[in-house]
Design a protein around this motif. Sequence first.
Motif, PDB file in Angstrom:
ATOM      1  N   ASP A   1      -4.729   1.740  -0.980  1.00 54.99           N
ATOM      2  CA  ASP A   1      -4.474   0.951  -0.017  1.00 54.99           C
ATOM      3  C   ASP A   1      -3.905  -0.307  -0.226  1.00 54.99           C
ATOM      4  O   ASP A   1      -4.014  -0.961  -1.284  1.00 54.99           O
ATOM      5  CB  ASP A   1      -5.713   0.812   1.015  1.00 54.99           C
ATOM      6  N   ARG A   2      -3.232  -1.107   0.719  1.00 55.96           N
ATOM      7  CA  ARG A   2      -2.981  -2.321   0.902  1.00 55.96           C
ATOM      8  C   ARG A   2      -4.088  -3.546   0.393  1.00 55.96           C
ATOM      9  O   ARG A   2      -5.078  -3.231   0.998  1.00 55.96           O
ATOM     10  CB  ARG A   2      -2.235  -2.832   2.146  1.00 55.96           C
TER      11      ARG A   2
ATOM     12  N   GLY B   1       0.767  -1.148   0.067  1.00 54.77           N
ATOM     13  CA  GLY B   1      -0.028  -0.083   0.047  1.00 54.77           C
ATOM     14  C   GLY B   1       0.782   1.409  -0.229  1.00 54.77           C
ATOM     15  O   GLY B   1       1.933   1.278   0.501  1.00 54.77           O
TER      16      GLY B   1
END
Length: 414
Positions: A287-288, A243
């Motif tokens: 985001d991850r 991320g």
Amino acid sequence: MPRQRRCLSLLLFLVPTSFFALALLHLSGDGAAAFSRAATPTQEPNPAAMLALREEVSLPKLKSHQKLRLLENAGDGLGPSSASVPKGTNWSDARSLLRRLHSNARSRRFSARAYEFFHGYPPIRSNPSCKLRFFMTWISSLDAFGRRELLSMESLFKFHPGACLLIVSSTMDSPRGARLLKPFKQMGFRVAAMSPDFDLLFKNTPARAWFKLLRKGEIDPGEVALGQNLSNLLRLAVLYKFGGIYIDTDVLVMKSFLGLKNVIGAQAMDAETGNWSRLNNAVMIFDRRHPLLYKFIEEFALTFDGNKWGHNGPYLVSRVVSRVIGRPGFMFTVLPPVAFYPVDWNRIEGLFQGPQGGNHSKWVTAKLDTIREESFAVHLWNKQSKGMKVEEGSVIARIMLDCCVFCNFAVSAL
């Protein structure tokens, strides 16, 4: 067994496994795309902004999970033999690159090194200075990492002094590479170069089987440089696993990215409808384990074509977003071209030209003002602009002075 069934069984036995793998690797997914200006995927597709991205094939349609299963089987040694796959003109170069990227002691420590870099030591204590995670990839030789790439790094830290920059690169992860990064570290900036662990980064993604086939010589790398296509995949895998923010090394940052979340930028927009017609992957913020990143990786593995420039990069993200936009679970924003691509590749020369009279001088001033006010970054389109002279008073000349940290360069050189 009835005669017809025996004939059918014999026919299936005689069909080479390469047919299934080739069918898999050339299927390009579904449909035309709907595009939206600066829109979230909750908007309805606009039929007036449709852009055909389908590649016509005569092979049977398979669902994504079926294609992935075939790809995984191929990666386990059930796919085509290397003799059945035509070799592209860059095959020898591809083999040389893959040898250089082979797993070694440094690359196998990538996960531990990256974790320590981002979180500090001991691992239980977060590093307060790492407010944002930036990533770059560099698969080229170290000799090619020059003034432009260094200025991109300067611009990043000019507007994000507390950020961490991880350069995923085997060539930069060397004593010579360390010397290039030393001035940044002496200024207190957090930057590191690390050799990638492809097995780790591709694990539990569709990229794993694809890369295994590539290493075995069972995927044609094509005529486009393999390093470029590996960079397209590597940036997706790094963002998916960690991320953060990915930027190309020919991107000049113009203002802070703080506050941007799950964002991709449009490269081009339809002048009549105001809807985007193409996205780009030179700047991505996610985001991850964001589901859109997984879809990007899946598309790369299932539709890879090393003979079409952009097919595995800008066109790939455009294809995928056009299919998932509006579907539940995919929360992201498409920013308009001015955010990261205020000038398209075929007009980039204009930013390098100095004022050439009354009207042009007004254009230079207006363009610079727009970029300073509205753009988060400027993509230099390295393939087109490399070698262009930065003329005095040009937009680029002024941007260079805006975003430099050391400013120890001749403005005409970039």
